[in-house]
Structure formats: structure tokens, C-alpha cells
Design a protein around this motif. Structure first.
Motif, PDB file in Angstrom:
ATOM      1  N   SER A 251      41.762  33.786  42.439  1.00 50.90           N
ATOM      2  CA  SER A 251      41.475  35.067  41.674  1.00 50.90           C
ATOM      3  C   SER A 251      40.204  35.335  41.641  1.00 50.90           C
ATOM      4  O   SER A 251      39.200  36.130  41.420  1.00 50.90           O
ATOM      5  CB  SER A 251      41.819  34.632  40.374  1.00 50.90           C
ATOM      6  OG  SER A 251      43.153  34.431  40.795  1.00 50.90           O
ATOM      7  N   PHE A 252      39.287  33.873  41.933  1.00 49.39           N
ATOM      8  CA  PHE A 252      37.737  33.921  41.474  1.00 49.39           C
ATOM      9  C   PHE A 252      37.455  34.480  43.117  1.00 49.39           C
ATOM     10  O   PHE A 252      36.426  35.194  42.419  1.00 49.39           O
ATOM     11  CB  PHE A 252      37.341  32.351  41.712  1.00 49.39           C
ATOM     12  CG  PHE A 252      37.057  31.930  40.509  1.00 49.39           C
ATOM     13  CD1 PHE A 252      36.304  32.490  39.393  1.00 49.39           C
ATOM     14  CD2 PHE A 252      38.239  30.596  39.942  1.00 49.39           C
ATOM     15  CE1 PHE A 252      36.141  32.175  37.843  1.00 49.39           C
ATOM     16  CE2 PHE A 252      37.608  30.385  38.839  1.00 49.39           C
ATOM     17  CZ  PHE A 252      37.153  30.963  37.574  1.00 49.39           C
ATOM     18  N   LEU A 253      37.834  34.691  43.996  1.00 50.28           N
ATOM     19  CA  LEU A 253      37.137  35.513  45.185  1.00 50.28           C
ATOM     20  C   LEU A 253      37.445  36.915  44.581  1.00 50.28           C
ATOM     21  O   LEU A 253      36.852  37.856  44.828  1.00 50.28           O
ATOM     22  CB  LEU A 253      38.269  35.084  46.254  1.00 50.28           C
ATOM     23  CG  LEU A 253      37.927  34.049  47.024  1.00 50.28           C
ATOM     24  CD1 LEU A 253      39.398  33.641  48.509  1.00 50.28           C
ATOM     25  CD2 LEU A 253      36.966  33.799  47.710  1.00 50.28           C
ATOM     26  N   ALA A 254      38.875  37.403  44.006  1.00 48.08           N
ATOM     27  CA  ALA A 254      38.463  39.013  43.508  1.00 48.08           C
ATOM     28  C   ALA A 254      38.211  39.293  42.767  1.00 48.08           C
ATOM     29  O   ALA A 254      37.006  40.072  42.459  1.00 48.08           O
ATOM     30  CB  ALA A 254      40.136  38.981  42.862  1.00 48.08           C
ATOM     31  N   TRP A 255      36.907  38.215  41.946  1.00 48.87           N
ATOM     32  CA  TRP A 255      36.129  38.182  40.627  1.00 48.87           C
ATOM     33  C   TRP A 255      34.796  38.596  41.359  1.00 48.87           C
ATOM     34  O   TRP A 255      34.414  39.068  40.480  1.00 48.87           O
ATOM     35  CB  TRP A 255      36.498  36.899  39.562  1.00 48.87           C
ATOM     36  CG  TRP A 255      35.234  36.466  39.165  1.00 48.87           C
ATOM     37  CD1 TRP A 255      34.131  36.091  39.229  1.00 48.87           C
ATOM     38  CD2 TRP A 255      34.932  36.813  37.586  1.00 48.87           C
ATOM     39  NE1 TRP A 255      33.454  35.880  37.555  1.00 48.87           N
ATOM     40  CE2 TRP A 255      33.176  36.403  37.516  1.00 48.87           C
ATOM     41  CE3 TRP A 255      35.769  37.609  37.059  1.00 48.87           C
ATOM     42  CZ2 TRP A 255      33.582  37.019  35.880  1.00 48.87           C
ATOM     43  CZ3 TRP A 255      34.938  38.308  35.198  1.00 48.87           C
ATOM     44  CH2 TRP A 255      33.845  38.176  35.042  1.00 48.87           C
ATOM     45  N   ARG A 256      34.265  37.371  42.104  1.00 50.18           N
ATOM     46  CA  ARG A 256      32.598  37.807  42.767  1.00 50.18           C
ATOM     47  C   ARG A 256      33.094  38.908  43.377  1.00 50.18           C
ATOM     48  O   ARG A 256      32.030  39.777  43.404  1.00 50.18           O
ATOM     49  CB  ARG A 256      32.965  36.539  44.201  1.00 50.18           C
ATOM     50  CG  ARG A 256      32.478  35.145  43.937  1.00 50.18           C
ATOM     51  CD  ARG A 256      33.259  34.245  44.721  1.00 50.18           C
ATOM     52  NE  ARG A 256      31.054  34.635  45.396  1.00 50.18           N
ATOM     53  CZ  ARG A 256      30.929  34.184  46.234  1.00 50.18           C
ATOM     54  NH1 ARG A 256      31.277  33.241  46.776  1.00 50.18           N
ATOM     55  NH2 ARG A 256      29.584  34.480  46.563  1.00 50.18           N
TER      56      ARG A 256
END
Length: 267
Positions: A251-256
Motif C-alpha cells: 500500500s505504501f508503494l502505491a502511496w509513493r
């Protein structure tokens, strides 16, 4: 100031602000507890009407209910910034100020507000776990306690990841999409029952798509010391909450990726 200390300052400021209105905070907490308590009555009504469901008793199902609601309440308590990201930050342009500060945007959003009213749902979940202990043959040895804590941690990570994805969508949609509630509140509802009662395709979604089964169903099997009727090996059951942390990382990869295309907005 390191990140943990700064986050502690955020938490302290948020709690102090809500402490200025103690009666309102207590009423909101009590209201949240009472509203969510109705849900366990629905689970009880189902088992009272049909008795055992796929070999599961109400006491055993109550353990599913308690652990997943504790997990969700903690995630909801800590993720207010991501929950309102579209309406409070992107649409108004306030996210520009967040990006100007010399700290991680994610850290600032996590510390945006600590919603004490969500403690009501957590207390209700703890009460249901105690009820499950009285109704079902649960041996709370050190291993079982460790698995329960590990499952809650994985559940917090999973629901936190869902809220991060909800915020990420706002980079494209400006407003957060209510459809994500299917994964949050709908996910809580689905994880309150044993995985074996669902159709095969839905079991795969809850295991490999949004891994709710990995933070509720499989750890509870390990706590109850029951074999998985669906055939999962016993050794893997206590390890499955790792899927919640993997989901959060993705999810944080998508956030970045979303932050990389942010082009500002506002009135």
C-alpha cells in the motif's frame, strides 16, 4: 527530533485537545461502544437460530469477532489522516503545506488525529474475547496469547494498508471513494465468521486478494488448536498475519506512486 518522538508529540497534542471536552469524548466513546455492540447480537441471533454453523459454535465465532474488531478499532484510531485525506488535504490544497514540512508526509498524516472515541469499539471487542473465553474451550497459554497479539498487529497493518490505499486513490479522484468501505467495514463483517462458511471464490479473495483470513481465521485456528477444514498445514497458521504487513508495504508503494503524480489542487 526523531520520528518516534515527533509522533509522540502529535499523539499528546491530539489527546490534550480532546481532553478539553471530556464529556463529549466520553459520550462519543460510549456511543461508539453501544452502536458496535449491536453487531455481536446479530452474530448471536444467527447461531441461536441454527446452532452450530459448519461445525463452529457461537463461542468460537465470538473469538473471530473480538480479535478482528480490536484490530480495526486500533487501525481506525491511528489512521484518521489517511481516512480524510481526500476531503481535508487534497481537495482543499492543504497537502501542499504537508509537503513543505521537513518530515515524511505519511508520518504527519498518521499523527493528524488520534480518535479516542474508537476506544469504545476496542473495549467492546475485548469484552467479546472475554465472553468467547467463557463459552469456548480456549487455553490461553503463552503461545495462544502471543498468536492473538500477533494477529491483532497483523490486522492493524492490514486495515491501515486499506486506508492508505483509500488515500492514494484521492490523488486521481480528489475525493476519497466510499467504495473502499467495502474493504474496511465490509471486511470487518466478513472476517467475523469462519472462512469455511463462504463459497470457494470468496475464500480466495479473503486469503489472496485482501488477506483478512490471514489475520483472523488462520490465527484463531491456531489459538483453538483446531486443524483447518480447508487443508492449510498447521505450521503455517501462526505465520499468516505476516500477510497484513506485506499488504501495508504494498500500500505504501502505491502511496509513493500517487505522491509522484500529485499536481496540487484546492480552491
Amino acid at each position: 527530533m526523531n520520528g518516534f518522538r515527533l509522533y509522540g508529540r502529535y499523539v499528546s497534542a491530539s489527546i490534550r485537545a480532546q481532553a478539553q471536552y471530556p464529556a463529549a469524548t466520553l459520550l462519543l466513546t460510549a456511543g461508539h461502544l453501544a452502536a458496535t455492540a449491536i453487531e455481536i447480537l446479530g452474530v448471536y441471533a444467527l447461531f441461536h437460530r441454527f446452532g452450530h454453523v459448519e461445525g463452529w459454535t457461537f463461542g468460537e465465532a465470538a473469538l473471530f469477532y473480538g480479535l478482528i474488531n480490536i484490530s480495526f478499532s486500533i487501525a481506525d484510531l491511528l489512521s484518521r489522516g489517511f481516512d480524510v485525506f481526500g476531503s481535508d488535504f487534497v481537495r482543499t490544497g492543504a497537502f501542499d503545506r504537508v509537503l513543505l514540512r521537513p518530515r515524511s508526509a505519511a508520518l504527519q498524516l498518521i499523527g493528524y488525529e488520534i480518535r479516542l472515541s474508537r476506544v469504545g469499539r476496542m473495549l467492546q471487542g475485548l469484552a467479546v474475547v472475554i465472553l468467547a473465553t467463557r463459552l469456548a474451550p480456549i487455553d490461553w497459554d503463552p503461545a495462544a496469547v502471543a498468536i492473538a497479539v500477533w494477529a491483532v498487529a497483523g490486522g492493524v497493518a492490514l486495515f491501515g494498508g486499506i486506508l492508505v490505499l483509500q488515500a492514494t486513490l484521492a490523488f486521481w479522484t480528489v475525493e476519497g471513494l466510499e467504495v473502499v468501505n467495502v474493504l474496511t467495514y465490509g471486511g470487518v463483517q466478513a472476517a467475523q465468521y469462519p472462512l469455511s462458511i463462504y463459497a470457494g471464490w470468496f475464500r480466495k479473495v479473503l486469503t489472496f486478494g485482501v488477506p483478512l483470513a490471514c489475520v483472523a481465521y488462520y490465527p484463531v485456528l491456531a489459538i483453538l488448536k483446531r486443524p483447518d477444514p480447508l487443508g492449510a498445514p498447521d505450521w503455517i497458521l501462526p505465520l499468516t498475519p505476516l500477510a497484513g504487513f506485506a499488504f501495508l508495504a504494498l500500500s505504501f508503494l502505491a502511496w509513493r506512486a500517487g505522491m509522484a503524480r500529485y499536481a496540487s489542487t484546492g480552491s
